[in-house]
Motif scaffolding. Structure first.
Motif, PDB file in Angstrom:
ATOM      1  N   HIS A  62      26.470   4.683 -15.263  1.00 13.87           N
ATOM      2  CA  HIS A  62      26.122   5.157 -16.604  1.00 13.87           C
ATOM      3  C   HIS A  62      25.454   6.528 -16.589  1.00 13.87           C
ATOM      4  CE1 HIS A  62      27.059   1.213 -18.397  1.00 13.87           C
ATOM      5  NE2 HIS A  62      26.494   0.689 -17.315  1.00 13.87           N
ATOM      6  N   THR A  63      24.718   6.842 -15.542  1.00 13.82           N
ATOM      7  CA  THR A  63      23.985   8.104 -15.447  1.00 13.82           C
ATOM      8  C   THR A  63      24.465   8.853 -14.213  1.00 13.82           C
ATOM      9  OG1 THR A  63      22.076   7.056 -16.485  1.00 13.82           O
ATOM     10  CG2 THR A  63      21.713   9.169 -15.415  1.00 13.82           C
ATOM     11  N   VAL A  64      24.820  10.124 -14.371  1.00 18.53           N
ATOM     12  CA  VAL A  64      25.365  10.908 -13.265  1.00 18.53           C
ATOM     13  C   VAL A  64      24.758  12.305 -13.248  1.00 18.53           C
ATOM     14  CG1 VAL A  64      27.581   9.692 -13.223  1.00 18.53           C
ATOM     15  CG2 VAL A  64      27.312  11.701 -14.671  1.00 18.53           C
ATOM     16  N   LYS A  65      24.885  12.917 -12.072  1.00 20.25           N
ATOM     17  CA  LYS A  65      24.630  14.349 -11.921  1.00 20.25           C
ATOM     18  C   LYS A  65      25.987  15.051 -11.857  1.00 20.25           C
ATOM     19  CE  LYS A  65      22.429  13.586  -8.097  1.00 20.25           C
ATOM     20  NZ  LYS A  65      21.660  13.767  -6.843  1.00 20.25           N
ATOM     21  N   VAL A  66      26.103  16.197 -12.457  1.00 21.02           N
ATOM     22  CA  VAL A  66      27.377  16.922 -12.524  1.00 21.02           C
ATOM     23  C   VAL A  66      27.278  18.171 -11.657  1.00 21.02           C
ATOM     24  CG1 VAL A  66      28.989  18.159 -14.016  1.00 21.02           C
ATOM     25  CG2 VAL A  66      27.924  16.051 -14.810  1.00 21.02           C
ATOM     26  N   VAL A  67      28.304  18.363 -10.825  1.00 22.30           N
ATOM     27  CA  VAL A  67      28.422  19.565  -9.996  1.00 22.30           C
ATOM     28  C   VAL A  67      29.760  20.214 -10.323  1.00 22.30           C
ATOM     29  CG1 VAL A  67      28.514  20.491  -7.658  1.00 22.30           C
ATOM     30  CG2 VAL A  67      26.998  18.570  -8.172  1.00 22.30           C
ATOM     31  N   VAL A  68      29.712  21.432 -10.834  1.00 21.58           N
ATOM     32  CA  VAL A  68      30.916  22.165 -11.243  1.00 21.58           C
ATOM     33  C   VAL A  68      31.188  23.248 -10.212  1.00 21.58           C
ATOM     34  CG1 VAL A  68      32.039  23.451 -13.091  1.00 21.58           C
ATOM     35  CG2 VAL A  68      30.321  21.725 -13.643  1.00 21.58           C
ATOM     36  N   ARG A  69      32.453  23.343  -9.805  1.00 24.42           N
ATOM     37  CA  ARG A  69      32.833  24.359  -8.829  1.00 24.42           C
ATOM     38  C   ARG A  69      34.143  25.005  -9.247  1.00 24.42           C
ATOM     39  NH1 ARG A  69      34.712  23.014  -2.666  1.00 24.42           N
ATOM     40  NH2 ARG A  69      35.664  25.036  -2.218  1.00 24.42           N
ATOM     41  N   GLY A  70      34.159  26.311  -9.292  1.00 25.94           N
ATOM     42  CA  GLY A  70      35.368  27.054  -9.612  1.00 25.94           C
ATOM     43  C   GLY A  70      35.355  27.583 -11.035  1.00 25.94           C
ATOM     44  N   LEU A  71      36.362  28.398 -11.335  1.00 30.85           N
ATOM     45  CA  LEU A  71      36.536  28.994 -12.659  1.00 30.85           C
ATOM     46  C   LEU A  71      37.907  28.635 -13.195  1.00 30.85           C
ATOM     47  CD1 LEU A  71      35.094  32.570 -12.014  1.00 30.85           C
ATOM     48  CD2 LEU A  71      33.971  30.695 -13.197  1.00 30.85           C
ATOM     49  N   GLY A  72      37.954  28.269 -14.466  1.00 34.90           N
ATOM     50  CA  GLY A  72      39.226  27.916 -15.078  1.00 34.90           C
ATOM     51  C   GLY A  72      39.034  27.444 -16.496  1.00 34.90           C
ATOM     52  N   PRO A  73      40.125  27.117 -17.170  1.00 33.63           N
ATOM     53  CA  PRO A  73      40.042  26.692 -18.573  1.00 33.63           C
ATOM     54  C   PRO A  73      39.290  25.388 -18.779  1.00 33.63           C
ATOM     55  CG  PRO A  73      42.281  27.343 -17.999  1.00 33.63           C
ATOM     56  CD  PRO A  73      41.528  27.264 -16.728  1.00 33.63           C
ATOM     57  N   GLY A  74      39.324  24.464 -17.797  1.00 30.11           N
ATOM     58  CA  GLY A  74      38.688  23.159 -17.975  1.00 30.11           C
ATOM     59  C   GLY A  74      37.248  23.102 -17.549  1.00 30.11           C
ATOM     60  N   ARG A  75      36.614  24.224 -17.388  1.00 26.62           N
ATOM     61  CA  ARG A  75      35.251  24.266 -16.856  1.00 26.62           C
ATOM     62  C   ARG A  75      34.239  23.643 -17.818  1.00 26.62           C
ATOM     63  NH1 ARG A  75      32.267  27.211 -13.066  1.00 26.62           N
ATOM     64  NH2 ARG A  75      30.195  27.827 -13.771  1.00 26.62           N
ATOM     65  N   ALA A  76      34.210  24.101 -19.051  1.00 29.51           N
ATOM     66  CA  ALA A  76      33.249  23.581 -20.028  1.00 29.51           C
ATOM     67  C   ALA A  76      33.754  22.324 -20.718  1.00 29.51           C
ATOM     68  CB  ALA A  76      32.942  24.662 -21.067  1.00 29.51           C
ATOM     69  N   SER A  77      35.068  22.241 -20.949  1.00 31.83           N
ATOM     70  CA  SER A  77      35.610  21.094 -21.683  1.00 31.83           C
ATOM     71  C   SER A  77      35.530  19.801 -20.869  1.00 31.83           C
ATOM     72  CB  SER A  77      37.061  21.369 -22.079  1.00 31.83           C
ATOM     73  OG  SER A  77      37.863  21.578 -20.931  1.00 31.83           O
ATOM     74  N   SER A  78      35.602  19.886 -19.545  1.00 27.11           N
ATOM     75  CA  SER A  78      35.501  18.675 -18.731  1.00 27.11           C
ATOM     76  C   SER A  78      34.087  18.092 -18.768  1.00 27.11           C
ATOM     77  CB  SER A  78      35.916  18.977 -17.288  1.00 27.11           C
ATOM     78  OG  SER A  78      35.135  20.028 -16.760  1.00 27.11           O
ATOM     79  N   VAL A  79      33.075  18.948 -18.801  1.00 25.77           N
ATOM     80  CA  VAL A  79      31.699  18.451 -18.939  1.00 25.77           C
ATOM     81  C   VAL A  79      31.519  17.784 -20.294  1.00 25.77           C
ATOM     82  CG1 VAL A  79      29.267  19.123 -18.945  1.00 25.77           C
ATOM     83  CG2 VAL A  79      30.859  20.230 -17.377  1.00 25.77           C
ATOM     84  N   LYS A  80      32.080  18.396 -21.318  1.00 23.20           N
ATOM     85  CA  LYS A  80      32.028  17.786 -22.650  1.00 23.20           C
ATOM     86  C   LYS A  80      32.790  16.472 -22.678  1.00 23.20           C
ATOM     87  CE  LYS A  80      30.990  17.841 -27.030  1.00 23.20           C
ATOM     88  NZ  LYS A  80      29.583  17.690 -27.482  1.00 23.20           N
ATOM     89  N   GLY A  81      33.888  16.363 -21.943  1.00 21.32           N
ATOM     90  CA  GLY A  81      34.659  15.126 -21.898  1.00 21.32           C
ATOM     91  C   GLY A  81      33.889  13.991 -21.244  1.00 21.32           C
ATOM     92  N   LEU A  82      33.097  14.303 -20.213  1.00 22.34           N
ATOM     93  CA  LEU A  82      32.271  13.263 -19.601  1.00 22.34           C
ATOM     94  C   LEU A  82      31.266  12.699 -20.594  1.00 22.34           C
ATOM     95  CD1 LEU A  82      31.544  14.895 -16.118  1.00 22.34           C
ATOM     96  CD2 LEU A  82      33.087  12.995 -16.589  1.00 22.34           C
ATOM     97  N   GLN A  83      30.690  13.592 -21.382  1.00 18.32           N
ATOM     98  CA  GLN A  83      29.721  13.153 -22.391  1.00 18.32           C
ATOM     99  C   GLN A  83      30.407  12.360 -23.501  1.00 18.32           C
ATOM    100  OE1 GLN A  83      27.653  16.387 -24.203  1.00 18.32           O
ATOM    101  NE2 GLN A  83      26.002  15.116 -24.994  1.00 18.32           N
ATOM    102  N   MET A  84      31.598  12.782 -23.897  1.00 21.08           N
ATOM    103  CA  MET A  84      32.335  12.048 -24.929  1.00 21.08           C
ATOM    104  C   MET A  84      32.772  10.676 -24.445  1.00 21.08           C
ATOM    105  SD  MET A  84      34.679  15.189 -26.364  1.00 21.08           S
ATOM    106  CE  MET A  84      35.698  14.116 -27.358  1.00 21.08           C
ATOM    107  N   GLY A  85      33.019  10.530 -23.138  1.00 20.87           N
ATOM    108  CA  GLY A  85      33.427   9.253 -22.589  1.00 20.87           C
ATOM    109  C   GLY A  85      32.319   8.233 -22.486  1.00 20.87           C
ATOM    110  N   GLY A  86      31.058   8.663 -22.634  1.00 22.64           N
ATOM    111  CA  GLY A  86      29.943   7.716 -22.625  1.00 22.64           C
ATOM    112  C   GLY A  86      28.991   7.859 -21.466  1.00 22.64           C
ATOM    113  N   LEU A  87      29.196   8.837 -20.569  1.00 24.00           N
ATOM    114  CA  LEU A  87      28.284   9.010 -19.442  1.00 24.00           C
ATOM    115  C   LEU A  87      27.057   9.808 -19.865  1.00 24.00           C
ATOM    116  CD1 LEU A  87      30.661   9.792 -16.434  1.00 24.00           C
ATOM    117  CD2 LEU A  87      29.448   7.676 -16.915  1.00 24.00           C
ATOM    118  N   ASN A  88      25.927   9.468 -19.245  1.00 26.62           N
ATOM    119  CA  ASN A  88      24.680  10.184 -19.487  1.00 26.62           C
ATOM    120  C   ASN A  88      24.499  11.230 -18.393  1.00 26.62           C
ATOM    121  OD1 ASN A  88      22.181  10.971 -20.403  1.00 26.62           O
ATOM    122  ND2 ASN A  88      21.086   9.283 -19.414  1.00 26.62           N
ATOM    123  N   ILE A  89      24.511  12.495 -18.754  1.00 21.03           N
ATOM    124  CA  ILE A  89      24.410  13.596 -17.801  1.00 21.03           C
ATOM    125  C   ILE A  89      22.960  14.069 -17.758  1.00 21.03           C
ATOM    126  CG2 ILE A  89      25.211  15.917 -17.228  1.00 21.03           C
ATOM    127  CD1 ILE A  89      27.765  15.289 -18.776  1.00 21.03           C
TER     128      ILE A  89
END
Length: 208
Positions: free
Chosen positions: A159-186
């Motif tokens: 339920h609760t995670v730490k997020v590590v982002v690596r690289g540059l691309g179109p899905g950089r910010a939207s994937s973090v938002k998707g984790l939050q929309m899916g119900g995970l606590n960041i």
């Protein structure tokens, strides 16, 4: 009177100028039909281009969040302190929390969840999500991939995670938002994009 004589008399009465007008009118009609076909094809092409998803370079979505308002509205810590590893989040210490790794590139987005020791618990990519070819490198594909992975992680009790982002691309910010929309606590977001202190030598200048 024979049929041949009747035809010769009729053609003799036709004015040659009127025949020229008929042929010129037919040619004008032909050229206008070609122009109309080209216009219709251009309209179809513009309509097709409007349906293509607009690609981002990976930084447009990241700058759309107003961090100052977030800091004022809620308790927000921008940088970690010395007591963060032992701080608990949902009865779990920060150093023991699962880690969600987001690997972003220009053509794809790979999202995975591991435990605190690095063992992979769940993984998902844009290709597994059903996106093909150039559509894998879009922000919508990255968001959908993260939402599916977050639901799979919730089923495994994460339920609760730490997020590590690596690289540059179109899905950089939207994937973090998707984790939050899916119900995970960041609880934290770390940027682990590699930056070289001594990059390779650039190519020589092109001679013109």
């Amino acid at each position: 009177m024979s049929f041949k004589l009747i035809c010769e008399s009729l053609f003799s009465k036709i004015n040659p100028i009127s025949l020229k007008n008929v042929t010129s009118g037919a040619s004008n009609f032909y050229t206008s039909a070609i122009a109309a076909g080209k216009i219709n094809r251009m309209k179809d092409r513009t309509a097709l281009l409007r349906t293509v998803v607009k690609k981002e370079d990976g930084t447009k979505g990241a700058t759309s969040v107003d961090l100052d308002s977030v800091i004022q509205n809620q308790q927000f810590q921008r940088f970690p302190d010395i007591g963060l590893p032992d701080r608990t989040f949902g009865d779990v210490a920060f150093k023991n929390l699962p880690v969600c790794h987001i690997r972003v590139s220009k053509n794809n987005t790979i999202v995975s969840v591991t435990d605190n020791k690095g063992k992979v618990l769940a993984i998902n990519t844009c290709g597994k999500e059903g996106y093909k070819n150039c559509r894998k490198g879009t922000n919508i594909a990255g968001q959908a991939t993260a939402i599916t992975l977050s639901k799979e992680a919730l089923q495994k009790g994460i339920h609760t995670v730490k997020v590590v982002v690596r690289g540059l691309g179109p899905g950089r910010a939207s994937s973090v938002k998707g984790l939050q929309m899916g119900g995970l606590n960041i609880v934290s977001i770390t940027d682990a994009t590699r930056v070289s202190d001594n990059p390779p030598r650039a190519r020589k200048a092109r001679r013109v």
